[in-house]
Design an enzyme around this catalytic site. Sequence first.
Site, mmCIF file in Angstrom:
data_model
loop_
_atom_site.group_PDB
_atom_site.id
_atom_site.type_symbol
_atom_site.label_atom_id
_atom_site.label_comp_id
_atom_site.label_asym_id
_atom_site.label_seq_id
_atom_site.Cartn_x
_atom_site.Cartn_y
_atom_site.Cartn_z
ATOM 1 N N ASP A 49 0.828 -1.209 0.000
ATOM 2 C CA ASP A 49 0.000 0.000 0.000
ATOM 3 C C ASP A 49 0.861 1.258 0.000
ATOM 4 O O ASP A 49 1.638 1.489 0.930
ATOM 5 C CB ASP A 49 -0.883 0.001 1.254
ATOM 6 N N TYR A 54 2.938 9.911 -0.446
ATOM 7 C CA TYR A 54 4.106 9.358 0.273
ATOM 8 C C TYR A 54 5.403 9.600 -0.506
ATOM 9 O O TYR A 54 6.485 9.348 0.021
ATOM 10 C CB TYR A 54 3.978 7.844 0.489
ATOM 11 N N LYS A 83 -3.009 5.988 -3.655
ATOM 12 C CA LYS A 83 -4.080 6.919 -3.277
ATOM 13 C C LYS A 83 -3.895 8.262 -3.991
ATOM 14 O O LYS A 83 -2.761 8.689 -4.223
ATOM 15 C CB LYS A 83 -4.063 7.177 -1.761
ATOM 16 N N HIS A 116 -7.505 9.717 -0.918
ATOM 17 C CA HIS A 116 -6.706 9.686 0.312
ATOM 18 C C HIS A 116 -7.433 10.298 1.519
ATOM 19 O O HIS A 116 -7.417 9.747 2.603
ATOM 20 C CB HIS A 116 -5.374 10.411 0.070
#
Length: 288
Positions: A49, A54, A83, A116
């Site tokens: 994930d 990120y 996301k 997200h």
Amino acid sequence: MYMENISDTLTLYNGAKIPGLGFGVWQISPLHTAKCVKMAIRAGYRNIDTAEGYMNEKGVGEGVRQAMDEYGLRREDIFVSTKLWNDNRGYDKAMKAFEVSLKKLGLEYLDLYLIHWPAVSRWHDDWREINRSTWRAFEELYRDGRIKAIGVSNFLAHHVQALTEDGDIKPMVNQIEYHPGFGQVKSAEYCQANGIVVEAWSPLGSGGVLKNGELNRIAKKYNKSAAQICIRWLLQKNIVPLPKSTHERYIMENADVFDFALSEEDMASIDRLPYCGGMMFDPDSARS
Ligand code: A2P
């Protein structure tokens, strides 16, 4: 029936299968991501994930491809999620952001794509329209087969309900912060009652809950670590934990949770823990 090993899956309401324990890469630096993802796949994780936010999608793609080559796996053996970040809400931006994520990952398709964070009323008068517009892009990409499943993250029950009412396709997954001392219980219960699979980010409270006395007392009883107790607690709630680690020893330890079961009494005792670590974000007021 609980999962019996790390490759066991839960079935989403559209029939897609999601491995019931995953590897989270939030806060893993882009430089180390490929190595960590490869370690996780070597340890047996089949659900990885990540997120646009990120900044490590490229590393995830590299790690997945290297692991496939080295361990003789096929693309369909690994479930990859990412996301959409908040800056890219709305149909047009979401469509573009999806292509960028897929390119960074170097994949032909995505197993799961999540919004997200919800647009919320505190910051957006038209929060429902914004989420609906983003979701239209997700629905289209899903119908076109570019994504095998679509869902949301950090959605409280009323956000999920609004999106379900406004959209054509109900989300298949909601990924929320969930760990001992802070479970988004109402959101999780609402989702599970409506056939939406729940995933837990920060299942170890970002490491913060691992010093808790009660968790360690329980861990000792089962000859397990506090981290393994957190993960097992979530598995027994049919919530998909996504523990993150950069250390092979921890990555393996967090996957070694299938040879014991927590008693109902210990489950309840963990349910009652007060806040003991983790972010404790409230999606309705977090600036997003
Ligand atoms: P590290 O990344 O240095 O290996 P969460 O999954 O809730 O976000 O928690 C991640 C944090 O918990 C990271 O700081 C990670 O450390 C740490 N961690 C992960 N697994 C373990 C473990 N089995 N024992 C102790 N700390 C762990």
